[in-house]
Design an enzyme around this catalytic site. Structure first.
Site: not given
Ligand code: 0RA
Length: 646
Positions: A434, A512, A514, A516
């Site tokens: 990402e 990540d 998280d 997102d």
């Protein structure tokens, strides 16, 4: 095991039958598939199937399944009760024959319409052979009868233990942990999934699941009741609940064509995905077969005829194909076949030729009358088909562009790919990362011998909502195709996947840790699920799991992936330790990223598998669809891929 073998075994003498039970214990996988999670749960389905048969015969309307505290299982029905009178030939009770003779099943009742039966259809005697203890209780003729067995052998003849005004059969068994060595605990979710499915497939039947291992706040057991009044119609609503329908209601029907009872339900939604689930005798036929072929024929023939007659196709400059009729279609087809022939790699492909025509006729009849009675819906469907045909045409051109480019530039790898030097694909890995900045860190941190990096810019296209040609025009997706060396579409099948030239046998999604990040991972997974399912099925797709925390004290540092690990590290290091929370890959330097997330010695890679297509599809459609609230909640509560990652 074929029907023939069963009959032979049945008439064989008891010594041979005993050998049969020994054989089950020696080679359990031959009978129940494996001795892992699947096999363990298969035991329950095998017992439940006997009760379902009794329900299909019209004598039972309730089945209760309980996971007991000691992880044994109880299955109870309110059918006629397994007969307990002495079996003439065997000289023991019919119950004992059913429980201890391989292949005896419920076959002694010739009139019974036995269509159910587990994937392997091995019967309850196999469950008995693989159980430490099995207790059968029969409620019949005012009496309660009981018999117990261990590892398939009767411990005493059937005895009367009381009186009753009930009817039915209760079987409690405890799987033998010397056979099921890896996994011995039952999963509530797995059993609930199958029992829910069985309730949809057998409308009017009540199935309850109780988990006595888990108490609710009020002290009662955790549990659920599955009941479907409308069967497949409700099943479709359950499966497609997160998608937006484009027609008024689910189209459904039930028809008995010849000897083959056919049930079908379908709906069109506003996505471009095709989801057809097919069943034979309550078994999910993952590989399709003749009933699916019949369904497709009936659907295509009827819709084509209607579209031609409507005049709406006049401006279309190319032919409509079968695929075009199935974009945005969710359908379930369930048939009952007396002597099903299962073929294919996983024996889930129906082979009976005689099934094609009854199914296609039933589907054609149902659709014809529906289209006639609902001209508005008919028009919407035809418009959708025309759009699909146009999109396919555009997609083909776009795809040809991508592939021509690949061929012409001699492999023409994307500029953003940092390739590895190893040439053997089985040893190579590619990380889909990402963002460009994390991509840069990964590029520095990797072992360039066998690890390649492909950074993806921001969010990739949501293929669940995009039309076919948009998918092939998308820069990031084109890069994935060319980097992996994978092509799709042949002359015969526009969706066929070609993995022969796959350049990396591990494709690792690295995002990540998280919300997102899991959203992006899900977008990539959705793309694989829809366009490269074979990549997942063949076990090439993985998810990297970066740590959530670094705990540090002086020169000493260590990483934590969970809250518990964080606390235990703090305890280990003692006072003066500091904790860094990693919000994203970008906060790690190259060395840290290598150490924690990329180095095969230390990293945790989660392999993505598609255990239950339906569940995976429901999760994907929820995560990717229009309905935002359930999605947010789900992403926040779970690791996104919880359901598809086993
Ligand atoms: C054959 C004949 C009869 C009952 C059953 C099978 C039967 C088997 C199972 C297995 C689980 N639950 C079951 N319930 C019934 C009885 C025939 C009769 O009473 O005339």
């Amino acid at each position: 095991m074929s029907q023939e073998t069963n009959k032979n075994n049945y008439s064989a003498d008891s010594i041979q039958a005993l050998e049969g039970m020994e054989h089950v214990r020696m080679r359990p996988s031959m009978y129940i598939g494996d001795v892992g999670v699947r096999g363990l749960h298969h035991l329950v389905y095998e017992v439940v199937d006997n009760s379902i048969d009794e329900a299909l015969a019209g004598y039972c309307d309730t089945i209760k399944v309980t996971i007991n505290e000691d992880n044994s299982i109880t299955v109870e029905d309110n059918g006629r009760g397994i007969p307990v009178d002495i079996h003439k030939k065997e000289g023991v009770s019919a119950l004992e024959v059913v429980m201890t003779k391989i292949g005896a099943g419920g076959k002694f009742d010739k009139d019974s319409y036995k269509v159910s039966g587990g994937l392997h259809g091995v019967g309850v005697s196999c469950v008995n052979a693989l159980s430490d203890l099995l207790r059968a209780t029969v409620y019949r003729d005012g009496k309660i009868y009981e018999q117990e067995y261990s590892k398939g052998k009767a411990l005493f003849p059937v005895k009367v233990i009381g009186e009753t005004d009930q009817r039915g059969t209760k079987v409690t068994f405890k799987p033998d942990t010397t056979i099921f060595t890896q996994i011995t605990e039952y999963s509530y979710e797995t059993l609930a999934g199958r029992l829910r499915e069985l309730a949809f497939l057998n409308k009017g039947l009540t199935i309850t699941l109780t988990d006595a291992r888990e108490k609710l706040e009020d002290g009662s057991d955790k549990g659920e009741t599955f009941f479907s009044k409308e069967g497949l119609k409700e099943f479709i609503k359950f499966l497609d609940g997160n998608r937006v329908p484009i027609i008024g209601d689910v189209i459904s029907m039930e028809l008995d064509k010849g000897d083959v009872p056919v049930e079908v339900a379908l709906i069109y939604n506003d996505t471009y995905a095709e989801n057809i689930y097919s069943y034979v005798n309550n078994i999910n036929t993952h590989e399709g077969g003749t009933h699916l072929q019949g369904f497709r024929m009936g659907l295509t023939r009827t819709l084509k005829k209607y579209a031609d007659a409507s005049g709406m196709l006049e401006k279309l400059k190319f032919e409509i194909t079968g695929d075009d009729f199935r974009e945005g279609l969710t359908a379930i087809i369930s048939v009952k076949v007396m002597e099903p022939q299962f073929e294919g790699q996983t024996k889930t492909k129906l082979g009976n030729r005689e099934v094609v025509s009854p199914v296609s006729q039933a589907v054609a009849e149902m659709l014809e009358s529906y289209l006639e009675e609902n001209p508005n819906d008919a028009k919407i469907i035809v418009q959708k088909v025309i759009l699909a045909a146009q999109a396919r045409h555009a997609a083909k051109k776009a795809r040809e562009m991508v592939q021509r480019k690949t061929v012409m530039t001699g492999g023409g790898l994307p500029g953003k790919l940092s390739d590895c030097s190893e040439q053997d694909p089985t040893k190579c890995e590619v990380f889909l990362v990402e963002g460009d900045s994390a991509g840069g860190t990964a590029k520095q941190g990797r072992d360039r011998n066998f690890q390649a990096i492909l950074p993806l810019r921001g969010k990739i296209l949501n293929v669940e909502k995009a039309m076919g040609h948009k998918v092939f025009e998308n820069e990031e997706i084109k890069n994935i195709f060319t980097a992996l060396g994978v092509t799709i579409g042949t002359e015969e099948d526009s969706k066929a996947l070609n993995l022969e030239k796959l350049r990396y046998h591990k494709v690792v999604i690295m995002c990540d840790a998280d919300v997102d990040g899991s959203h992006i991972a899900t977008l990539i997974l959705t793309f694989f699920f829809r366009y490269m399912r074979g990549l997942i099925e063949n076990g090439h797709v993985y998810i990297a799991t970066p740590p959530l925390y670094m705990v540090k004290k002086g020169q000493k540092k260590d990483y934590a992936w969970t809250e518990e690990e964080r606390l235990s590290l703090i305890e280990q290091m003692g006072s003066g330790s500091s904790v860094q929370r990693y919000k994203g890959l970008g906060e790690m330097n190259a060395e840290q990223l290598w150490e924690t997330t990329m180095n095969p010695e230390h990293r945790i890679l989660r392999k993505v598998t598609i255990d239950s297509m339906q569940e995976a599809d429901r999760v994907f459609s929820m995560l990717m669809g229009d309905e935002v609230p359930p999605r947010r909640e789900f992403i926040e509560k779970n690791a996104t891929y919880a359901k598809i990652d086993v």
